[in-house]
Design a protein around this motif. Structure first.
Motif, mmCIF file in Angstrom:
data_model
loop_
_atom_site.group_PDB
_atom_site.id
_atom_site.type_symbol
_atom_site.label_atom_id
_atom_site.label_comp_id
_atom_site.label_asym_id
_atom_site.label_seq_id
_atom_site.Cartn_x
_atom_site.Cartn_y
_atom_site.Cartn_z
ATOM 1 N N HIS A 49 0.836 -1.207 0.000
ATOM 2 C CA HIS A 49 0.000 0.000 0.000
ATOM 3 C C HIS A 49 0.868 1.253 0.000
ATOM 4 O O HIS A 49 0.562 2.239 -0.672
ATOM 5 N N TRP A 50 1.968 1.222 0.726
ATOM 6 C CA TRP A 50 2.899 2.352 0.773
ATOM 7 C C TRP A 50 3.634 2.496 -0.558
ATOM 8 O O TRP A 50 3.886 3.605 -1.016
ATOM 9 N N LEU A 51 3.962 1.368 -1.194
ATOM 10 C CA LEU A 51 4.767 1.368 -2.412
ATOM 11 C C LEU A 51 3.992 1.847 -3.641
ATOM 12 O O LEU A 51 4.523 2.590 -4.470
ATOM 13 N N ILE A 52 2.731 1.448 -3.761
ATOM 14 C CA ILE A 52 1.951 1.750 -4.955
ATOM 15 C C ILE A 52 1.078 2.969 -4.695
ATOM 16 O O ILE A 52 0.217 2.942 -3.808
ATOM 17 N N PRO A 53 1.259 4.033 -5.467
ATOM 18 C CA PRO A 53 0.436 5.231 -5.245
ATOM 19 C C PRO A 53 -1.031 4.996 -5.623
ATOM 20 O O PRO A 53 -1.340 4.182 -6.498
ATOM 21 N N LEU A 54 -1.916 5.694 -4.941
ATOM 22 C CA LEU A 54 -3.347 5.540 -5.188
ATOM 23 C C LEU A 54 -3.759 5.837 -6.632
ATOM 24 O O LEU A 54 -4.650 5.156 -7.146
ATOM 25 N N PRO A 55 -3.146 6.798 -7.325
ATOM 26 C CA PRO A 55 -3.541 6.998 -8.725
ATOM 27 C C PRO A 55 -3.328 5.757 -9.598
ATOM 28 O O PRO A 55 -4.083 5.529 -10.541
ATOM 29 N N VAL A 56 -2.340 4.943 -9.285
ATOM 30 C CA VAL A 56 -2.134 3.699 -10.038
ATOM 31 C C VAL A 56 -3.290 2.738 -9.779
ATOM 32 O O VAL A 56 -3.828 2.125 -10.698
ATOM 33 N N VAL A 57 -3.686 2.622 -8.532
ATOM 34 C CA VAL A 57 -4.808 1.753 -8.180
ATOM 35 C C VAL A 57 -6.085 2.246 -8.851
ATOM 36 O O VAL A 57 -6.838 1.461 -9.435
ATOM 37 N N PHE A 58 -6.318 3.558 -8.802
ATOM 38 C CA PHE A 58 -7.507 4.117 -9.441
ATOM 39 C C PHE A 58 -7.466 3.915 -10.954
ATOM 40 O O PHE A 58 -8.490 3.677 -11.585
ATOM 41 N N GLY A 59 -6.281 4.004 -11.538
ATOM 42 C CA GLY A 59 -6.140 3.761 -12.969
ATOM 43 C C GLY A 59 -6.513 2.340 -13.345
ATOM 44 O O GLY A 59 -7.161 2.105 -14.374
#
Length: 80
Positions: A49-59
């Motif tokens: 969760h710390w490593l992957i930014p939220l915009p990547v998840v939202f994308g």
């Protein structure tokens, strides 16, 4: 982490137009469940969760949603 991997597998399976067989989908589900379980037990999910930014998840979420919309439009055009 607001990403649901089993829903992602289902989306790809539904929109791949027969490119995936039942064994591939089952294997993906089992491996995903095992990975999430290991990450949960070792608290690796917090690191991820710390490593992957939220915009990547939202994308990823938007991309999967667009695949579903595209498939729905194709089915609607085919039936109507």
């Amino acid at each position: 982490m607001p990403f649901q991997p089993m829903k992602a597998i289902a989306t790809v399976a539904l929109t791949s137009e027969g490119a995936l067989n039942a064994q591939s989908i089952t294997c993906a589900g089992i491996l995903t469940a095992a990975t999430v379980m290991i990450l949960g037990l070792t608290r690796g999910i917090e690191w991820l969760h710390w490593l992957i930014p939220l915009p990547v998840v939202f994308g990823i979420q938007v991309g999967l949603g667009m695949r579903m919309i595209h498939k729905g439009v194709k089915l609607a055009q085919k039936s109507g």
